[in-house]
Motif scaffolding. Sequence first.
Motif, mmCIF file in Angstrom:
data_model
loop_
_atom_site.group_PDB
_atom_site.id
_atom_site.type_symbol
_atom_site.label_atom_id
_atom_site.label_comp_id
_atom_site.label_asym_id
_atom_site.label_seq_id
_atom_site.Cartn_x
_atom_site.Cartn_y
_atom_site.Cartn_z
ATOM 1 N N ASP A 178 22.802 -36.738 -42.688
ATOM 2 C CA ASP A 178 24.241 -36.641 -42.417
ATOM 3 C C ASP A 178 24.990 -37.855 -42.974
ATOM 4 O O ASP A 178 26.094 -37.728 -43.531
ATOM 5 N N LEU A 179 24.418 -39.051 -42.826
ATOM 6 C CA LEU A 179 25.030 -40.252 -43.384
ATOM 7 C C LEU A 179 25.126 -40.162 -44.903
ATOM 8 O O LEU A 179 26.149 -40.517 -45.499
ATOM 9 N N ALA A 180 24.036 -39.714 -45.528
ATOM 10 C CA ALA A 180 24.039 -39.599 -46.984
ATOM 11 C C ALA A 180 25.095 -38.610 -47.458
ATOM 12 O O ALA A 180 25.819 -38.873 -48.438
ATOM 13 N N ARG A 181 25.214 -37.493 -46.766
ATOM 14 C CA ARG A 181 26.217 -36.504 -47.147
ATOM 15 C C ARG A 181 27.634 -37.060 -46.955
ATOM 16 O O ARG A 181 28.505 -36.903 -47.813
ATOM 17 N N LYS A 182 27.847 -37.728 -45.832
ATOM 18 C CA LYS A 182 29.172 -38.253 -45.518
ATOM 19 C C LYS A 182 29.644 -39.248 -46.567
ATOM 20 O O LYS A 182 30.829 -39.264 -46.951
ATOM 21 N N HIS A 183 28.734 -40.080 -47.062
ATOM 22 C CA HIS A 183 29.119 -41.157 -47.966
ATOM 23 C C HIS A 183 28.782 -40.851 -49.429
ATOM 24 O O HIS A 183 28.979 -41.723 -50.294
ATOM 25 N N GLY A 184 28.284 -39.655 -49.699
ATOM 26 C CA GLY A 184 27.961 -39.287 -51.073
ATOM 27 C C GLY A 184 26.820 -40.088 -51.665
ATOM 28 O O GLY A 184 26.832 -40.441 -52.856
ATOM 29 N N LEU A 185 25.797 -40.385 -50.850
ATOM 30 C CA LEU A 185 24.682 -41.221 -51.276
ATOM 31 C C LEU A 185 23.474 -40.376 -51.672
ATOM 32 O O LEU A 185 23.264 -39.280 -51.151
ATOM 33 N N TRP A 186 22.677 -40.916 -52.582
ATOM 34 C CA TRP A 186 21.366 -40.351 -52.867
ATOM 35 C C TRP A 186 20.368 -40.841 -51.818
ATOM 36 O O TRP A 186 20.504 -41.939 -51.274
ATOM 37 N N ILE A 187 19.368 -40.033 -51.567
ATOM 38 C CA ILE A 187 18.202 -40.446 -50.788
ATOM 39 C C ILE A 187 17.004 -40.447 -51.728
ATOM 40 O O ILE A 187 16.743 -39.450 -52.415
ATOM 41 N N ILE A 188 16.301 -41.579 -51.790
ATOM 42 C CA ILE A 188 14.995 -41.629 -52.442
ATOM 43 C C ILE A 188 13.972 -41.562 -51.318
ATOM 44 O O ILE A 188 13.859 -42.489 -50.512
ATOM 45 N N ALA A 189 13.289 -40.433 -51.222
ATOM 46 C CA ALA A 189 12.405 -40.148 -50.087
ATOM 47 C C ALA A 189 10.954 -40.392 -50.489
ATOM 48 O O ALA A 189 10.391 -39.659 -51.311
ATOM 49 N N ASP A 190 10.369 -41.425 -49.921
ATOM 50 C CA ASP A 190 8.963 -41.756 -50.142
ATOM 51 C C ASP A 190 8.174 -41.216 -48.952
ATOM 52 O O ASP A 190 8.138 -41.830 -47.885
#
Length: 388
Positions: free
Chosen positions: A191-203
């Motif tokens: 939700d934070l990533a969507r709200k701020h338009g961020l990428w997630i690098i998921a390890d």
Amino acid sequence: MNQFESLSRRAMNAPESGIVAVVNHGRLKPGLIPLWAGEGDEKTPDFIARPATEALLAGETFYTWQRGIPQLRQALADYHARLFGKQLPLDAFCVTGSGMQAIKIAIEAVVDPGDEVIQITPAWPNFAAALGMSGGVSVAATLDYANGRWSIDPDRISSVITPKTRALFINTPSNPTGWTATRDDLVAILDLARKHGLWIIADEIYTRFYYAGGRAPSFMDIMDDDDRIIFVNTFSKNWSMTGWRVGWIVAPPSIIQVLENSVQYQTSGVAQFMQKGALAALEHGEDFVEAQIAKATAARDLFCDALTGTNRVVTQKPDGAFYAFFRIDGVTDTRATAIDIVDRAGVGLAPGTAFAEGGATFLRACFLRRLDHVEEAAGRLAEYISSL
């Protein structure tokens, strides 16, 4: 100006690994039990090594598909369908020269010099160092720690988001802490990533090493097709292939060509005969993976029970991965202590100073080893701790 001073600042600022510094001190010590590196003690099984050897001898030594041979990408798609119940197209996969290269490619795909990436700490140090070498800035969001248990407060992540933030790096299950995000944690982070338009690098490379049973919760469980998530993974841990340096990326098909371009200008692809070994791992390796998880479970219980039995160690059995991350009463300089443990106890540990904010007073031990070695190492450590 001498040769060293004429190097780029990014190259000169790349830190020496705090883990390797201890390894180099004790590497040749007779009888040492090495628990410092993130790997098990079993060689790559023959069912993986043999097809690679046969392909090598058959002459599969030419340039090949930069994003991975189609058979391997299909096997990766099938593996993800079995593990996550999610059928992904071949164009969502890119084979890389290790999980480390997968991380480096993901960084370069989404980060410009000066951009910030938030990393949950304590954390494996290589991500922040690789980010720095690409001109990015690592920002810590530290896990909470109480009574040996680690947890995340999503508000702490939110509090360090700035206009320069470009991505979140989320390693779960975590190296070194064993912290494993719950589904609710992942929902809050997404939700934070969507709200701020961020990428997630998921390890999520330790997703199979999850001691509640099955696999760990994953962003795969909650994401939509248009979410900005790049998954980085490796063959190293599940199938005892650390020295092979073969990994993979799962990403939106719309950006795979960009990632493939990065492969082209770094390594131009993974050797085809090595990919044949990786293919065999996916197609025939499930029993081996399950045996590794069972081995880690028994070793985790034995090792952690021995440490807590000293009444001088604060830790709990980790929820995931295969590390004990523990604090010894009265120890503050863990680098010096790790070297002392090498010299006096003959056990190799990684110092917490290598793992960024929140980890400095801890030590890390990899317990994915044969049980008699784990028992011996635990006994030596218990004796050392009792002598302090």
